[in-house]
Design a protein around this motif. Structure first.
Motif, PDB file in Angstrom:
ATOM      1  N   LEU A   1       0.810  -1.217   0.000  1.00 47.93           N
ATOM      2  CA  LEU A   1       0.000   0.000   0.000  1.00 47.93           C
ATOM      3  C   LEU A   1       0.842   1.265   0.000  1.00 47.93           C
ATOM      4  N   GLY A   2       2.147   1.117   0.155  1.00 44.85           N
ATOM      5  CA  GLY A   2       3.016   2.289   0.143  1.00 44.85           C
ATOM      6  C   GLY A   2       2.800   3.191   1.343  1.00 44.85           C
ATOM      7  N   ILE A   3       2.567   2.605   2.513  1.00 43.84           N
ATOM      8  CA  ILE A   3       2.334   3.390   3.725  1.00 43.84           C
ATOM      9  C   ILE A   3       3.333   2.986   4.805  1.00 43.84           C
ATOM     10  N   GLY A   4       3.488   3.849   5.792  1.00 48.59           N
ATOM     11  CA  GLY A   4       4.371   3.543   6.907  1.00 48.59           C
ATOM     12  C   GLY A   4       3.587   3.004   8.100  1.00 48.59           C
ATOM     13  N   PRO A   5       4.283   2.699   9.199  1.00 51.37           N
ATOM     14  CA  PRO A   5       3.610   2.185  10.401  1.00 51.37           C
ATOM     15  C   PRO A   5       2.547   3.169  10.885  1.00 51.37           C
ATOM     16  N   GLY A   6       1.434   2.629  11.370  1.00 52.98           N
ATOM     17  CA  GLY A   6       0.351   3.473  11.866  1.00 52.98           C
ATOM     18  C   GLY A   6      -0.949   2.701  11.953  1.00 52.98           C
ATOM     19  N   PRO A   7      -2.023   3.394  12.338  1.00 53.90           N
ATOM     20  CA  PRO A   7      -3.329   2.730  12.503  1.00 53.90           C
ATOM     21  C   PRO A   7      -3.828   2.056  11.232  1.00 53.90           C
ATOM     22  N   ALA A   8      -3.499   2.593  10.078  1.00 56.91           N
ATOM     23  CA  ALA A   8      -3.996   2.019   8.823  1.00 56.91           C
ATOM     24  C   ALA A   8      -3.483   0.598   8.634  1.00 56.91           C
ATOM     25  N   VAL A   9      -2.261   0.327   9.072  1.00 60.37           N
ATOM     26  CA  VAL A   9      -1.699  -1.019   8.940  1.00 60.37           C
ATOM     27  C   VAL A   9      -2.498  -1.995   9.813  1.00 60.37           C
ATOM     28  N   GLY A  10      -2.830  -1.571  11.039  1.00 59.42           N
ATOM     29  CA  GLY A  10      -3.618  -2.425  11.931  1.00 59.42           C
ATOM     30  C   GLY A  10      -4.989  -2.728  11.360  1.00 59.42           C
ATOM     31  N   LYS A  11      -5.643  -1.714  10.770  1.00 60.46           N
ATOM     32  CA  LYS A  11      -6.959  -1.927  10.176  1.00 60.46           C
ATOM     33  C   LYS A  11      -6.876  -2.906   9.008  1.00 60.46           C
ATOM     34  N   ALA A  12      -5.857  -2.750   8.186  1.00 62.87           N
ATOM     35  CA  ALA A  12      -5.689  -3.655   7.045  1.00 62.87           C
ATOM     36  C   ALA A  12      -5.421  -5.081   7.514  1.00 62.87           C
ATOM     37  N   TYR A  13      -4.622  -5.219   8.561  1.00 65.81           N
ATOM     38  CA  TYR A  13      -4.298  -6.535   9.108  1.00 65.81           C
ATOM     39  C   TYR A  13      -5.565  -7.219   9.632  1.00 65.81           C
ATOM     40  N   LYS A  14      -6.406  -6.470  10.373  1.00 65.84           N
ATOM     41  CA  LYS A  14      -7.641  -7.044  10.905  1.00 65.84           C
ATOM     42  C   LYS A  14      -8.580  -7.476   9.785  1.00 65.84           C
ATOM     43  N   TYR A  15      -8.612  -6.694   8.716  1.00 63.06           N
ATOM     44  CA  TYR A  15      -9.465  -7.050   7.588  1.00 63.06           C
ATOM     45  C   TYR A  15      -9.002  -8.367   6.968  1.00 63.06           C
ATOM     46  N   LEU A  16      -7.706  -8.507   6.746  1.00 62.32           N
ATOM     47  CA  LEU A  16      -7.185  -9.738   6.148  1.00 62.32           C
ATOM     48  C   LEU A  16      -7.362 -10.940   7.080  1.00 62.32           C
ATOM     49  N   LEU A  17      -7.264 -10.698   8.408  1.00 67.15           N
ATOM     50  CA  LEU A  17      -7.464 -11.785   9.359  1.00 67.15           C
ATOM     51  C   LEU A  17      -8.917 -12.269   9.332  1.00 67.15           C
ATOM     52  N   ALA A  18      -9.854 -11.316   9.293  1.00 67.41           N
ATOM     53  CA  ALA A  18     -11.269 -11.687   9.215  1.00 67.41           C
ATOM     54  C   ALA A  18     -11.556 -12.449   7.925  1.00 67.41           C
ATOM     55  N   LEU A  19     -10.926 -12.010   6.848  1.00 64.08           N
ATOM     56  CA  LEU A  19     -11.098 -12.687   5.565  1.00 64.08           C
ATOM     57  C   LEU A  19     -10.540 -14.108   5.627  1.00 64.08           C
ATOM     58  N   ARG A  20      -9.395 -14.231   6.292  1.00 65.63           N
ATOM     59  CA  ARG A  20      -8.774 -15.556   6.455  1.00 65.63           C
ATOM     60  C   ARG A  20      -9.685 -16.489   7.252  1.00 65.63           C
ATOM     61  N   MET A  21     -10.335 -15.950   8.276  1.00 64.04           N
ATOM     62  CA  MET A  21     -11.260 -16.747   9.073  1.00 64.04           C
ATOM     63  C   MET A  21     -12.431 -17.239   8.219  1.00 64.04           C
ATOM     64  N   GLU A  22     -12.970 -16.366   7.382  1.00 60.38           N
ATOM     65  CA  GLU A  22     -14.149 -16.705   6.606  1.00 60.38           C
ATOM     66  C   GLU A  22     -13.832 -17.627   5.438  1.00 60.38           C
ATOM     67  N   GLU A  23     -12.724 -17.373   4.762  1.00 60.85           N
ATOM     68  CA  GLU A  23     -12.448 -18.056   3.492  1.00 60.85           C
ATOM     69  C   GLU A  23     -11.374 -19.125   3.585  1.00 60.85           C
ATOM     70  N   GLY A  24     -10.607 -19.143   4.681  1.00 61.83           N
ATOM     71  CA  GLY A  24      -9.464 -20.039   4.729  1.00 61.83           C
ATOM     72  C   GLY A  24      -8.284 -19.400   4.014  1.00 61.83           C
ATOM     73  N   PRO A  25      -7.204 -20.161   3.767  1.00 70.31           N
ATOM     74  CA  PRO A  25      -6.026 -19.604   3.098  1.00 70.31           C
ATOM     75  C   PRO A  25      -6.369 -19.087   1.698  1.00 70.31           C
ATOM     76  N   LEU A  26      -5.925 -17.850   1.412  1.00 63.83           N
ATOM     77  CA  LEU A  26      -6.209 -17.236   0.111  1.00 63.83           C
ATOM     78  C   LEU A  26      -5.034 -17.363  -0.861  1.00 63.83           C
ATOM     79  N   GLY A  27      -3.838 -17.392  -0.307  1.00 62.81           N
ATOM     80  CA  GLY A  27      -2.664 -17.313  -1.153  1.00 62.81           C
ATOM     81  C   GLY A  27      -2.274 -15.862  -1.356  1.00 62.81           C
ATOM     82  N   PRO A  28      -0.984 -15.581  -1.629  1.00 60.62           N
ATOM     83  CA  PRO A  28      -0.503 -14.188  -1.722  1.00 60.62           C
ATOM     84  C   PRO A  28      -1.206 -13.369  -2.801  1.00 60.62           C
ATOM     85  N   GLU A  29      -1.409 -13.930  -3.991  1.00 56.68           N
ATOM     86  CA  GLU A  29      -1.962 -13.145  -5.093  1.00 56.68           C
ATOM     87  C   GLU A  29      -3.392 -12.694  -4.787  1.00 56.68           C
ATOM     88  N   LEU A  30      -4.247 -13.610  -4.363  1.00 49.82           N
ATOM     89  CA  LEU A  30      -5.626 -13.252  -4.074  1.00 49.82           C
ATOM     90  C   LEU A  30      -5.697 -12.317  -2.867  1.00 49.82           C
TER      91      LEU A  30
END
Length: 507
Positions: free
Chosen positions: A465-494
């Motif tokens: 995303l071209g961003i530095g450390p901060g709240p935005a990174v945490g929000k993005a991480y939580k989104y991907l974690l929730a997605l991982r919970m729902e869908e299982g492993p996505l793989g890097p590209e997806l």
């Protein structure tokens, strides 16, 4: 009144011929000495105790093996206990400075933190020993702090001990070993009875923690309190408030970890002591559970604790036992009678988790244990409803993730929570949980469930995303974690594609 014929016959034969006379019975004192000698022979006294006794005898002092050391040795000798030998406790007429002189150069290590109370601790090889000067303390009745007074004889020392089974001693410094049991501790041990050398009211007034210790011995050894002891515990339960939470917690933990904790908990509730330690437990009495199969939630909780103990595999588990005992303490506060007449306890796991945390904090338990027990209480109902088939892989992942390292304990707790007398229903619940465990095992093989993480870590998120450390990174991480919970492993590209789409709308 005897009949004349019987009286007459007795009179005529009052002096039978010598050949028909009964042999005189044994002298009572001689019989007691014989029994005591047999007791001494039963005791497996370690060589280190005899070595220590020789050092005291050489200085003109007496040394006695005393208390729990004698009690447990007798239990092992009679086959009544498999308790491993613990530390050795001794009492002596020697004063603290004389004790130090006797062990100097012989003990591998010496500590004198208890010397103000007449106690010197030491280590010889791999054995820990504790030697205490005869005590004849007095108490002010308002605190547990005694006015320390040293005594001059073993009798005065033994009468101030907590229970008769702990008020036995073996003198090691005489020409031969001598068993000392002025309060009938050996008979009480044989009968499995807890009584006090002094009147229980005075004993418990000196140290109210002894009441909780009585319940601990019920749990550990299966003993039963004498009637006068139980009566004094009931009358004096409020005195336990004089004792620090840390000391109460230590005794309560030993009680919970014993062989018969249900008996001990019942004793605490029957005497009112539970109101001073875990008042939430007796508060569950008379609260009918939702299955209408038990007299009250209290009885149900005790059964769950017993069933959880049966499922232990690596020895007594304090976390599991506390969770089993406390898992339903939220029910009284959430009890509702529904329009159809049924009783409900909606969200009692949430309320119970908060109550559990508050109680364990009050008892000064370590934070890690508080967190674990509270989480088990919170999660113990999560499984219910699984048998209807609506659980997705996502729900299974969340179950495993929320339990974390507590998953095995949660399995045992949930299975133990089934106390219905309906065999068909009980079998169905166990089958359903078998099915859940099978699904967990399958997903674990596929997805490394024990360490579920997003497909991208924080560094990859910032780079993409071209961003530095901060709240935005945490929000993005939580989104991907929730997605991982729902869908299982996505793989890097997806995962990268999903993250870009999310960032376009949210950053």
């Amino acid at each position: 009144m005897s009949s004349p014929s019987v009286t007459s016959q007795t009179t005529r034969q009052s002096t039978p011929p010598a050949s028909r006379r009964a042999a005189p019975g044994p002298d009572p004192d001689e019989l007691q000495r014989s029994q005591e000698n047999a007791v001494v022979q039963m005791l497996d006294v370690p060589d280190v105790a005899d070595e220590l006794a020789a050092r005291f005898a050489a200085r003109g002092h007496r040394l006695y093996l005393v208390g729990g050391s004698v009690r447990d040795a007798l239990l092992r000798g009679s086959g009544g206990s498999d308790r491993e030998p613990g530390d050795l406790d001794f009492t002596t007429d020697a004063r603290p400075e004389q004790i130090l002189a006797a062990v100097r150069g012989w003990a591998d290590a010496v500590w004198d933190t208890g010397i103000a109370f007449g106690t010197v601790g030491l280590r010889r090889g791999d054995r820990i020993l504790e030697v205490t000067t005869f005590r004849a303390d007095t108490y002010d009745g308002a605190s547990r702090n005694p006015e320390v007074r040293f005594g001059d004889d073993i009798g005065g020392d033994l009468v101030r001990r907590d229970f008769t089974v702990n008020a036995m001693a073996v003198e090691l410094t005489g020409d031969e070993r001598r068993f000392v049991d002025p309060h009938g501790g050996l008979a009480a041990l044989a009968q499995g009875v807890l009584d006090t050398p002094d009147v229980p009211e005075r004993s418990f007034s000196d140290d109210p923690l002894r009441m909780l210790r009585a319940a601990r011995f019920v749990s550990q050894l299966g003993f039963t309190p004498a009637e006068r002891v139980a009566a004094a515990m009931t009358a004096m339960a409020g005195e336990l408030s004089r004792i620090t939470a840390e000391r109460v917690q230590a005794e309560f933990s030993k009680l919970v970890l014993g062989t018969y904790p249900r008996r001990a908990v019942e004793l605490l509730c029957d005497t009112g002591l539970a109101g001073q330690v875990v008042p939430e437990v007796p508060a569950m009495q008379l609260e009918t559970d939702e299955h209408m199969q038990h007299k009250d939630v209290y009885t149900h909780s005790l059964v769950v604790m017993e069933q959880a103990i049966e499922r232990e595999t690596d020895g007594p588990d304090l976390t599991l036992r506390l969770a089993a005992l406390l898992h339903d303490i939220g029910k009284p506060a959430t009890r509702r009678k529904e329009p159809d007449g049924r009783v409900s306890f909606h969200h009692h796991e949430v309320v119970g988790a908060k109550m559990t945390r508050k109680r364990l904090r009050a008892l000064k338990y370590p934070k890690a244990l508080i967190d674990d027990v509270t989480q088990l209480v919170y999660l113990h109902l999560r499984f219910h409803g699984y048998g209807k088939g609506e659980w997705t892989d996502s729900a299974v992942r969340r179950y495993v993730t929320d339990a974390g390292p507590l998953l095995d304990r949660l399995h045992r707790l949930v299975r133990s929570d089934c106390t219905t007398r309906n065999r068909r229903r009980a079998a169905a619940l166990q089958r359903n949980y078998d099915g859940l465990e099978d699904r967990i095992a399958e997903l674990r093989r596929q997805e490394e469930l024990d360490a579920i993480r997003p497909d991208l870590d924080g560094n990859a998120i910032m780079e993409l995303l071209g961003i530095g450390p901060g709240p935005a990174v945490g929000k993005a991480y939580k989104y991907l974690l929730a997605l991982r919970m729902e869908e299982g492993p996505l793989g890097p590209e997806l995962a990268e594609a999903e993250l870009r789409a999310w960032a376009a709308e949210n950053l």
